[in-house]
Design an enzyme around this catalytic site. Structure first.
Site, PDB file in Angstrom:
ATOM      1  N   ALA A  75       7.685  12.270   5.099  1.00 19.96           N
ATOM      2  CA  ALA A  75       6.659  13.293   4.922  1.00 19.96           C
ATOM      3  C   ALA A  75       6.131  13.811   6.259  1.00 19.96           C
ATOM      4  O   ALA A  75       5.747  14.980   6.362  1.00 19.96           O
ATOM      5  CB  ALA A  75       5.506  12.744   4.085  1.00 19.96           C
ATOM      6  N   THR A  76       6.114  12.981   7.293  1.00 23.39           N
ATOM      7  CA  THR A  76       5.641  13.457   8.593  1.00 23.39           C
ATOM      8  C   THR A  76       6.544  14.573   9.116  1.00 23.39           C
ATOM      9  O   THR A  76       6.056  15.622   9.556  1.00 23.39           O
ATOM     10  CB  THR A  76       5.589  12.295   9.602  1.00 23.39           C
ATOM     11  N   ASN A 155      -4.803  10.313   0.971  1.00 23.40           N
ATOM     12  CA  ASN A 155      -4.225   8.990   1.177  1.00 23.40           C
ATOM     13  C   ASN A 155      -5.261   7.885   1.323  1.00 23.40           C
ATOM     14  O   ASN A 155      -4.942   6.715   1.132  1.00 23.40           O
ATOM     15  CB  ASN A 155      -3.315   9.001   2.413  1.00 23.40           C
ATOM     16  N   GLN A 183       1.390  11.157  -1.510  1.00 27.32           N
ATOM     17  CA  GLN A 183       0.676  10.216  -2.378  1.00 27.32           C
ATOM     18  C   GLN A 183       0.650  10.664  -3.830  1.00 27.32           C
ATOM     19  O   GLN A 183       0.128   9.944  -4.686  1.00 27.32           O
ATOM     20  CB  GLN A 183      -0.758  10.025  -1.875  1.00 27.32           C
ATOM     21  N   THR A 203       7.838  11.615   0.603  1.00 21.20           N
ATOM     22  CA  THR A 203       8.473  10.500   1.291  1.00 21.20           C
ATOM     23  C   THR A 203       8.850   9.441   0.276  1.00 21.20           C
ATOM     24  O   THR A 203       8.152   9.256  -0.734  1.00 21.20           O
ATOM     25  CB  THR A 203       7.554   9.914   2.382  1.00 21.20           C
ATOM     26  N   HIS A 205       9.162   6.063   0.709  1.00 21.36           N
ATOM     27  CA  HIS A 205       8.616   4.700   0.802  1.00 21.36           C
ATOM     28  C   HIS A 205       7.255   4.547   0.128  1.00 21.36           C
ATOM     29  O   HIS A 205       6.722   3.439   0.065  1.00 21.36           O
ATOM     30  CB  HIS A 205       8.561   4.233   2.262  1.00 21.36           C
ATOM     31  N   THR A 243      23.733  14.447  10.415  1.00 23.64           N
ATOM     32  CA  THR A 243      24.499  13.730   9.400  1.00 23.64           C
ATOM     33  C   THR A 243      23.555  13.102   8.382  1.00 23.64           C
ATOM     34  O   THR A 243      22.633  12.364   8.748  1.00 23.64           O
ATOM     35  CB  THR A 243      25.365  12.638  10.052  1.00 23.64           C
ATOM     36  N   CYS A 328      -9.525  -2.675  14.892  1.00 17.56           N
ATOM     37  CA  CYS A 328     -10.039  -3.646  15.868  1.00 17.56           C
ATOM     38  C   CYS A 328      -9.256  -3.559  17.178  1.00 17.56           C
ATOM     39  O   CYS A 328      -8.854  -4.551  17.738  1.00 17.56           O
ATOM     40  CB  CYS A 328      -9.950  -5.052  15.295  1.00 17.56           C
TER      41      CYS A 328
END
Length: 500
Positions: A75-76, A155, A183, A203, A205, A243, A328
């Protein structure tokens, strides 16, 4: 072996379905369909046939035509191809685009790239529900607007956008409309034949397919107004040469077919689980459901918690694999820009968790998650200076001399990212015991706890054992946390000023 963390981060990525992995394995080895699909011989022909079958599977999930599907790496890349490709190809018509402040980074950063190329972007702020008001979009459109990009499902919050209404506004003005549907695909029913979409990004995944493969839906009339980002080879009708990865595409197609078959029952099941989770979290008090006033996909629940610091909450929940808007890894972590755009204050935005459920989540998983959150939430809230009562000599076991007194000092304060309070039991000119309370990141909390072990036996003149830099070195604290450790030092210096 210790129990593996409970995976509740399906919105980040999903495990590959076993049936998808099996289909992919058929395209990898010498006895399978491993050939280059661009080759004219039998090996290439068989691979090309597998790809076209997968293209039809992806299109069927979307209610689209196979020829409208262009395979990409995810998707990016699809977002980049749609936004950059359309803007650059149509710059002679106008240089104005419209998008939302709550988009995925791959849309935000792509639009910012265009700003450096001389384009102008109007950024829309959603309502507190998380949706873009169609009237706000209508007011933002201009004579030189060439593209609008608004995601279908957010998302972070799972809020479902009114893409039909937004797309209709664009269509009426002859403006291209793009939507990041990463999403949405496999989570909500889609019918691109009826939606006023020119481009849509997908996407694999996110729906139990492999990473590294996605697609861009391109409406028939929009193809000519799209400039490729990559050149050479001519594959995918020249829009995305290179390819083709047969095994990934076959896995993507299989995942789409499985998602389409499971969608009605799986949506209902995940909705029940999500509500079970929310009811349990709400019972803990001080919880805020982000996007509560808008329709949301069944599998995403984003909740902000009062009275806890976001990084510490995530660190405490090591038994759960969840996502948060804060990280963090910075000395001044920014809260989720999505939640800030929805009107959440900094601390609530930082103390938010995104629970995302999936195909393999069970009721027992929900109950396990609730027990874990309840335990750690109560512990962190009890530790916070905002909630915890100050210590008095009477609260210390074995107080010692009757002349003992409590010396208190604070650094930071309410509303700040770091707030530390030290309380020292002092008698005969020395520290007999030390306690702390903290609203702080895990590193800061760990240093405060360590210092409490260093303070007993110290006189006023030698109260502060070293400097923040030395504490960081001794405890292995990242250098970017030094700014927070200065707050710890401030709290100790405040103790000095209150120690007569």
């Amino acid at each position: 072996m210790s129990e593996a963390p409970l995976y509740l981060d399906y919105a980040a990525t999903t495990p590959v379905d076993p049936a998808v992995a099996a289909a992919m394995s058929e395209c990898l080895t010498a006895d399978g369909d491993f050939g280059n699909p661009s080759s004219a011989h039998d090996y290439g022909t068989r691979a090309a046939a597998r790809i076209e079958h997968a293209r039809a599977q992806v299109a069927a999930l979307l209610g689209a035509q196979p020829q409208q599907i262009v395979f990409t790496s995810g998707a990016t890349e699809s977002n980049n191809l749609a936004i950059l490709g359309h803007a650059r190809a149509n710059a002679h018509r106008g240089r104005h685009l419209v998008s939302a402040r709550t988009e995925h980074k791959s849309v935000l950063d792509t639009c910012r790239r265009l700003e450096k190329e001389g384009f102008t972007i109007t950024w829309l702020t959603p309502t507190h529900s998380g949706r873009i008001d169609p009237q706000v979009l209508a007011a933002a459109l201009r004579a030189d607007t060439i593209l609008v990009s608004v995601m279908h499902v957010n998302n972070e919050t799972g809020v479902i956008e009114e893409v039909a209404a937004l797309g209709a506004l664009c269509a009426a003005r002859g403006i291209a409309f793009h939507s990041d549907c990463a999403q949405a695909a496999g989570k909500v029913p889609l019918d691109f034949a009826r939606l006023p979409l020119d481009f849509a990004s997908l996407t694999a995944h996110k729906l139990y397919g492999p990473k590294g493969i996605g697609a861009l839906y391109v409406h028939r009339g929009a193809r000519v107004a799209l400039q490729p980002l990559i050149h050479g080879g001519g594959q995918e009708r020249g829009l995305r040469p290179g390819t083709l990865a047969t095994h990934q595409i076959v896995g993507f197609g299989t995942a789409c077919e499985l998602a389409a078959g499971a969608l009605p029952a799986e949506s209902a099941r995940q909705l029940r689980l999500r509500e079970r989770l929310w009811q349990g979290l709400a019972a803990f008090g001080g919880t805020h459901l982000n996007g509560a006033a808008a329709p949301r996909v069944p599998g995403i629940l984003n909740v902000s918690f009062e009275g806890v610091q976001g990084e510490s909450l995530v660190a405490a929940l090591a038994a759960l694999a969840v996502s948060t808007g804060s990280a963090c890894s910075s000395d001044s972590p920014e809260p989720s820009y999505v939640l800030r755009a929805l009107g959440r204050g900094t601390q609530l935005a930082q103390s938010s968790l995104r629970f995302s459920l999936g195909r393999f989540t069970s009721e027992a998983d929900i109950d396990r998650a609730l027990r874990c959150v309840e335990r750690e939430l109560a512990r962190l809230r009890a530790l916070s200076p905002q909630a915890a009562a100050p210590y008095t000599p009477e609260r210390w076991p074995a107080v010692g001399p009757a002349a003992a007194a409590v010396v208190s000092g604070e650094g930071g304060g309410p509303g700040q990212d770091t707030w530390v309070r030290f309380q020292l039991l002092v008698a005969d000119g020395t520290v007999k015991d030390a306690r702390f309370q903290a609203f702080a990141c895990p590193h800061t909390t760990a240093v405060a706890a360590w210092l409490c072990g260093q303070l007993p036996g110290r006189a006023r003149a030698a109260l502060i054992p070293g400097s923040p830099a030395e504490w960081a070195a001794a405890r292995g604290i990242p250098v970017e946390k030094l700014g927070r450790l200065l707050v710890v030092e401030d709290a100790l210096r405040a103790c000095l000023s209150h120690w007569a």
